[in-house]
Design a protein around this motif. Structure first.
Motif, PDB file in Angstrom:
ATOM      1  N   TYR A 101       0.808  -1.216   0.000  1.00  0.00           N
ATOM      2  CA  TYR A 101       0.000   0.000   0.000  1.00  0.00           C
ATOM      3  C   TYR A 101       0.844   1.270   0.000  1.00  0.00           C
ATOM      4  CZ  TYR A 101      -3.609  -3.343   1.339  1.00  0.00           C
ATOM      5  OH  TYR A 101      -4.463  -4.416   1.377  1.00  0.00           O
ATOM      6  N   ASP A 102       2.164   1.117  -0.078  1.00  0.00           N
ATOM      7  CA  ASP A 102       3.055   2.259  -0.021  1.00  0.00           C
ATOM      8  C   ASP A 102       3.392   2.719  -1.441  1.00  0.00           C
ATOM      9  OD1 ASP A 102       4.857   4.185   0.777  1.00  0.00           O
ATOM     10  OD2 ASP A 102       6.497   2.777   1.137  1.00  0.00           O
ATOM     11  N   GLN A 103       3.027   3.945  -1.777  1.00  0.00           N
ATOM     12  CA  GLN A 103       3.411   4.584  -3.045  1.00  0.00           C
ATOM     13  C   GLN A 103       2.976   3.777  -4.262  1.00  0.00           C
ATOM     14  OE1 GLN A 103       7.636   5.175  -3.544  1.00  0.00           O
ATOM     15  NE2 GLN A 103       7.375   6.617  -5.223  1.00  0.00           N
ATOM     16  N   GLY A 104       1.739   3.323  -4.266  1.00  0.00           N
ATOM     17  CA  GLY A 104       1.341   2.555  -5.441  1.00  0.00           C
ATOM     18  C   GLY A 104      -0.072   2.032  -5.423  1.00  0.00           C
ATOM     19  N   VAL A 105      -0.996   2.740  -4.777  1.00  0.00           N
ATOM     20  CA  VAL A 105      -2.380   2.282  -4.697  1.00  0.00           C
ATOM     21  C   VAL A 105      -3.219   2.953  -5.780  1.00  0.00           C
ATOM     22  CG1 VAL A 105      -4.468   2.184  -3.281  1.00  0.00           C
ATOM     23  CG2 VAL A 105      -2.209   1.845  -2.224  1.00  0.00           C
ATOM     24  N   VAL A 106      -3.911   2.133  -6.558  1.00  0.00           N
ATOM     25  CA  VAL A 106      -4.809   2.641  -7.597  1.00  0.00           C
ATOM     26  C   VAL A 106      -6.222   2.162  -7.280  1.00  0.00           C
ATOM     27  CG1 VAL A 106      -5.392   2.642 -10.052  1.00  0.00           C
ATOM     28  CG2 VAL A 106      -2.983   2.629  -9.331  1.00  0.00           C
ATOM     29  N   ARG A 112      -5.937  -4.571 -15.258  1.00  0.00           N
ATOM     30  CA  ARG A 112      -4.737  -5.295 -15.709  1.00  0.00           C
ATOM     31  C   ARG A 112      -3.623  -4.322 -16.093  1.00  0.00           C
ATOM     32  NH1 ARG A 112      -7.582  -9.899 -19.567  1.00  0.00           N
ATOM     33  NH2 ARG A 112      -8.028 -11.416 -17.910  1.00  0.00           N
ATOM     34  N   SER A 113      -3.989  -3.218 -16.739  1.00  0.00           N
ATOM     35  CA  SER A 113      -2.987  -2.242 -17.150  1.00  0.00           C
ATOM     36  C   SER A 113      -2.329  -1.589 -15.942  1.00  0.00           C
ATOM     37  CB  SER A 113      -3.647  -1.180 -18.032  1.00  0.00           C
ATOM     38  OG  SER A 113      -2.703  -0.219 -18.442  1.00  0.00           O
ATOM     39  N   ALA A 114      -3.124  -1.201 -14.946  1.00  0.00           N
ATOM     40  CA  ALA A 114      -2.566  -0.594 -13.742  1.00  0.00           C
ATOM     41  C   ALA A 114      -1.619  -1.559 -13.035  1.00  0.00           C
ATOM     42  CB  ALA A 114      -3.690  -0.160 -12.802  1.00  0.00           C
ATOM     43  N   TRP A 115      -2.009  -2.837 -12.977  1.00  0.00           N
ATOM     44  CA  TRP A 115      -1.191  -3.851 -12.312  1.00  0.00           C
ATOM     45  C   TRP A 115       0.127  -4.066 -13.069  1.00  0.00           C
ATOM     46  CZ3 TRP A 115      -1.043  -6.323  -7.810  1.00  0.00           C
ATOM     47  CH2 TRP A 115      -0.291  -7.493  -7.713  1.00  0.00           C
ATOM     48  N   ALA A 154      -2.737   2.575 -17.167  1.00  0.00           N
ATOM     49  CA  ALA A 154      -1.290   2.771 -17.149  1.00  0.00           C
ATOM     50  C   ALA A 154      -0.923   4.147 -16.608  1.00  0.00           C
ATOM     51  CB  ALA A 154      -0.729   2.588 -18.560  1.00  0.00           C
ATOM     52  N   VAL A 155      -1.618   5.182 -17.053  1.00  0.00           N
ATOM     53  CA  VAL A 155      -1.324   6.541 -16.573  1.00  0.00           C
ATOM     54  C   VAL A 155      -1.587   6.643 -15.069  1.00  0.00           C
ATOM     55  CG1 VAL A 155      -1.967   8.977 -16.721  1.00  0.00           C
ATOM     56  CG2 VAL A 155      -1.757   7.620 -18.806  1.00  0.00           C
ATOM     57  N   ALA A 156      -2.660   6.010 -14.601  1.00  0.00           N
ATOM     58  CA  ALA A 156      -2.969   6.040 -13.170  1.00  0.00           C
ATOM     59  C   ALA A 156      -1.832   5.420 -12.355  1.00  0.00           C
ATOM     60  CB  ALA A 156      -4.278   5.313 -12.894  1.00  0.00           C
ATOM     61  N   ALA A 157      -1.365   4.241 -12.770  1.00  0.00           N
ATOM     62  CA  ALA A 157      -0.291   3.574 -12.038  1.00  0.00           C
ATOM     63  C   ALA A 157       0.991   4.392 -12.067  1.00  0.00           C
ATOM     64  CB  ALA A 157      -0.049   2.179 -12.619  1.00  0.00           C
TER      65      ALA A 157
END
Length: 512
Positions: free
Chosen positions: A260-265, A283-286, A471-474
């Motif tokens: 949960y550190d620096q990477g929650v979408v 899937r893209s965010a992951w 992808a942009v969100a991640a």
């Protein structure tokens, strides 16, 4: 520029070679360099010609025959100076063609013509064709287009139209000096007809029109030759989004103590019949490095996600009859958003039912943080544009052309007005706009504008917008910089598409 391996650095301001200028801005920079800075105009022309001759020589070494089509301005001077260098040093046979006549040439153009006459007197093969008639283009190894530059103001017609039409039908390589004759340097529109160049060699500044509308069908490969312009004259807020800009972005990898550190979408997406959009975005965010992806799922469609997204954290909403987002779901969504701070992506496949809109509106009214507003969420534009501005939030809207016109009160008729509209919206509402289309645009709240140099036709594929948004969100939550994230993702998408097997079926998942 910074290299991608510099993990600690932020992206530099794009360099001057990436700046785009209007025709008027380009002419002002040129005249200021000559009149105020004191640089000789003929030397600028010589630098341009030296660059052009080197590019032509890569394909046409020695003992080649070239046709040089010349107008009356300095565009013709660039062509004549190039002819002189290739004739004098590499034994090129030169035919000169002045379809507008030779009278009234600019001073520097006339000087270069005089030099060519002197070379001919000493044995160089330099001929002037009759001004009337159409040359037999097939007899040449290459053609240099020095007819019109950026100053063209009306459509080409009559005998010139017929001449360009015949040249375009030939298979002879064409090198355009600065800009293909007939192409608007401001808008990228064709002025009646336009030379179809194999290669465009543009000098001093990159002209905006080379990258708008259908310009790529006329420019061929674009080569940029810098001139001796003082850097303090080169001021623009419009930049090319290309390989060089991509390289200026640090290769930021997520370094975290826990998931949960620096990477929650957080993703609000999907509804009955539209679950594919949510699946693609998740899937893209992951795949793009998110530590944890939360998908908020109306409970009736939860089984679809359980079967297809094992790595994604699902938050069930409502009861077994709920197939879309409802107002009653907002409190649970907000509770989770506050508990696990990150970025919110909303809109792919949510639909535009009134109750769904009320749910999303309620969430955004209380949400404080970064957000990507995509797809169906643009239908809330009238409310969200106010919230984006009032709360000083870091929000990015990602419409395609149809969504901008249907939901965001957009009125534009061409690429230039589309870019100007996006820039104005970003400034007025303190947000970023990632405007899908070909080319794609990115505009930011602080006035920066980016235009993709490469084709983005893949954006017209169903599902790619969801892929891009995820992808942009991640990347945004990892980098803590939405502009970096969008630039990185747009170019990465292009690279993935370019490397994919052109003979195989295209899928959005192959891009990132």
């Amino acid at each position: 520029m910074l290299k991608p391996t510099d993990k600690s650095a932020k992206m530099n301001t794009p360099g001057t070679d990436n700046m785009l200028f209007s025709s008027g801005e380009s002419r002002k920079i040129d005249s200021s360099t000559i009149e105020n800075f004191g640089f000789d105009s003929f030397t600028l022309m010589e630098t341009a010609a030296l660059g052009a001759s080197q590019i032509i020589r890569k394909k046409h070494s020695t003992n080649q025959k070239g046709l040089y089509i010349c107008g009356k301005g300095n565009n013709a001077g660039d062509a004549l100076a190039t002819a002189r260098l290739l004739s004098n040093r590499f034994d090129h046979e030169v035919d000169l063609y002045f379809p507008l006549g030779k009278e009234g040439l600019s001073d520097d153009t006339l000087k270069n013509y005089t030099f060519l006459s002197e070379l001919k007197r000493h044995g160089s093969t330099i001929n002037r064709l009759k001004d009337s008639g159409t040359p037999k283009f097939q007899k040449y190894d290459y053609i240099v287009d020095g007819l019109f530059g950026t100053g063209i103001s009306r459509d080409i017609e009559g005998t010139l139209f017929n001449m360009i039409e015949a040249m375009n039908k030939s298979d002879v390589p064409v090198y355009a000096m600065d800009i293909p004759s007939g192409l608007s340097g401001d808008t990228g529109k064709v002025m009646g007809i336009c030379v179809k160049a194999t290669t465009t060699i543009t000098f001093g500044t990159r002209k905006r029109g080379l990258y708008l509308e259908s310009a790529s069908g006329y420019t061929g490969n674009i080569h940029f030759i810098p001139l001796q312009f003082p850097v303090h004259y080169l001021k623009s807020s419009v930049f090319l989004l290309n390989k060089e800009l991509f390289k200026s972005i640090p290769d930021k990898r997520r370094v975290a103590r826990h998931k949960y550190d620096q990477g929650v979408v957080h993703i609000l997406a999907g509804s009955e019949g539209l679950t594919g959009a949510a699946i693609t975005a998740c899937r893209s965010a992951w795949k793009n490095g998110a530590g944890a992806v939360f998908l908020y799922a109306p409970k009736k469609i939860l089984p679809v996600y359980e079967a297809t997204l094992p790595e994604i954290i699902k938050i069930p909403l409502g009861d077994d009859s709920d197939a879309y987002f409802k107002t009653a779901h907002a409190d649970k969504i907000l509770l989770q958003l506050n508990d696990k701070p990150g970025i919110l992506l909303a809109g792919p496949g949510t639909g535009t039912l009134k109750e769904t809109q009320t749910c999303l509106k309620t969430v955004f009214q209380s949400y404080r943080g970064k957000a990507i507003i995509d797809a169906d969420a643009h239908s809330l534009w009238d409310e969200l544009k106010i919230l984006a501005n009032e709360e000083q939030n870091e929000w990015m809207f990602t419409p395609h052309i149809g969504e901008a016109k249907a939901y965001m009160d957009a009125h534009f008729s061409d690429d230039l007005s589309r870019l100007e509209w996006a820039a104005e919206i970003s400034k007025e509402h303190n947000c970023s706009i990632l405007m899908k289309g070909n080319p794609a645009f990115l505009t930011t709240h602080n006035g920066l504008k980016f235009v993709t140099e490469y084709s983005t036709h893949m954006f017209s594929k169903a599902g790619f917008g969801d892929q891009l948004a995820g992808a942009v969100a991640a990347q945004t939550v990892i980098r803590d910089n939405g502009t970096e994230a969008a630039i990185y993702t747009l170019y990465s998408s292009y690279l993935g598409f370019a490397k994919s097997n052109s003979n195989s079926a295209f899928t959005p998942e192959s891009l990132l």
